[in-house]
Design a protein around this motif. Structure first.
Motif, PDB file in Angstrom:
ATOM      1  N   ILE A 203      71.659   2.504  45.828  1.00 42.05           N
ATOM      2  CA  ILE A 203      70.868   2.909  44.639  1.00 42.05           C
ATOM      3  C   ILE A 203      69.860   1.828  44.305  1.00 42.05           C
ATOM      4  N   ASP A 204      70.319   0.569  44.348  1.00 42.87           N
ATOM      5  CA  ASP A 204      69.425  -0.559  44.028  1.00 42.87           C
ATOM      6  C   ASP A 204      68.356  -0.714  45.104  1.00 42.87           C
ATOM      7  N   ALA A 205      68.761  -0.604  46.371  1.00 40.15           N
ATOM      8  CA  ALA A 205      67.797  -0.783  47.471  1.00 40.15           C
ATOM      9  C   ALA A 205      66.703   0.287  47.417  1.00 40.15           C
ATOM     10  N   LEU A 206      67.105   1.508  47.071  1.00 44.22           N
ATOM     11  CA  LEU A 206      66.121   2.618  47.008  1.00 44.22           C
ATOM     12  C   LEU A 206      65.390   2.670  45.657  1.00 44.22           C
ATOM     13  N   LYS A 207      65.791   1.750  44.766  1.00 50.86           N
ATOM     14  CA  LYS A 207      65.198   1.692  43.417  1.00 50.86           C
ATOM     15  C   LYS A 207      65.278   3.041  42.704  1.00 50.86           C
TER      16      LYS A 207
ATOM     17  N   GLU B 240      67.976  18.642  46.128  1.00 57.66           N
ATOM     18  CA  GLU B 240      67.332  17.631  46.981  1.00 57.66           C
ATOM     19  C   GLU B 240      67.680  16.205  46.559  1.00 57.66           C
ATOM     20  N   PRO B 241      68.987  15.869  46.558  1.00 56.12           N
ATOM     21  CA  PRO B 241      69.361  14.519  46.109  1.00 56.12           C
ATOM     22  C   PRO B 241      68.919  13.443  47.101  1.00 56.12           C
ATOM     23  N   LYS B 242      68.717  12.240  46.588  1.00 56.92           N
ATOM     24  CA  LYS B 242      68.402  11.100  47.471  1.00 56.92           C
ATOM     25  C   LYS B 242      69.709  10.561  48.065  1.00 56.92           C
ATOM     26  N   ILE B 243      70.794  10.708  47.298  1.00 59.30           N
ATOM     27  CA  ILE B 243      72.115  10.304  47.793  1.00 59.30           C
ATOM     28  C   ILE B 243      73.101  11.433  47.494  1.00 59.30           C
ATOM     29  N   LEU B 244      73.834  11.833  48.535  1.00 59.61           N
ATOM     30  CA  LEU B 244      74.830  12.900  48.398  1.00 59.61           C
ATOM     31  C   LEU B 244      76.208  12.271  48.602  1.00 59.61           C
TER      32      LEU B 244
END
Ligand code: URA
Length: 234
Positions: A227-231, A156-160
């Motif tokens: 990555i930065d925007a999603l913290k 369940e990655p936040k970014i793939l």
């Protein structure tokens, strides 16, 4: 005269309760039934089950010619997951993805955006080395994409991040071109869950086509921005 057992009025007889070998946990506090975040133990259990399932594949030309299964590397709890194509010679010997020349370049690409590869999760479309490092065939990509989708659902990655056309084809089909699709955020839906996905060039391609590195760098900067925007903590 009937002699009453002293536990007779308990909700359940203590001896009977103990015989179930279940850890009963009676609490006065209400249970939070919505807090069903998977635990690391649960993730590892599901990963091991998937690994066993792939290892038991039959009638597979890839498995029949490879030394061993190459499943994954890194942190299974990471918000970032990378998918490559398939193991090469070194990966086949060592049993880990991206440990050869392409892996060295991948490590450099990640450290350019302050990511240590140990902190992300890495896998491939096919988990056995294709003979002579050939590209996996469409039927192989199709067969292994089932496993890949399950793999993504477990992590369940936040970014793939999909590296190369094989990873792109496994999840988005073969009618599209990587040169057109790379660098833009896409939504991939698996089991009703949406994954934020970026297609980018494969490091092995960049080793052959150094002039394409500028596009890869643009994609990496875009990933870092997200990555930065999603913290995200990596
Ligand atoms: N190329 C890939 O796609 N995966 C590896 O693990 C190594 C090289």
């Amino acid at each position: 005269m009937i002699v009453k057992d002293k536990n007779q009025n308990d909700i359940m007889d203590q001896k009977l309760l103990n015989s179930f070998e279940i850890d009963y946990n009676f609490k006065n506090k209400p249970i939070n039934r919505f807090n069903n975040k998977p635990t690391i133990e649960n993730i590892n259990e599901r990963l091991n089950a998937l690994k066993t399932k792939i290892n038991n594949i039959t009638n597979c030309n890839l498995k029949n010619n490879a030394k061993q299964l190459v499943f994954s590397d890194g942190n299974s709890n990471s918000p970032i997951m990378i998918v490559g194509e398939g193991p090469g010679q070194k990966e086949d010997e060592i049993g880990k993805p991206f440990v050869g020349d392409a892996g060295q370049l991948l490590n450099k690409m990640l450290s350019a955006i302050n990511i240590n590869r140990e902190n992300i999760y890495i896998t491939n479309v096919v988990n056995f080395r294709p003979p002579n490092n050939r590209k996996p065939e469409p039927n192989e990509i199709n067969r292994y994409s089932e496993f890949l989708r399950e793999h993504i659902s477990i992590i369940e990655p936040k970014i793939l991040i999909l590296m190369g056309s094989t990873a792109m084809e496994a999840l988005f089909g073969s009618k599209i071109k990587i040169s057109k699709e790379r660098g833009a955020w896409k939504e991939l839906i698996i089991n009703n869950k949406t994954y934020l996905t970026m297609i980018t060039f494969h490091p092995a391609y960049l080793l052959r086509q150094a002039d394409q590195k500028k596009y890869s760098w643009a994609d990496l900067k875009e990933i870092k921005k997200k990555i930065d925007a999603l913290k995200l903590k990596i």
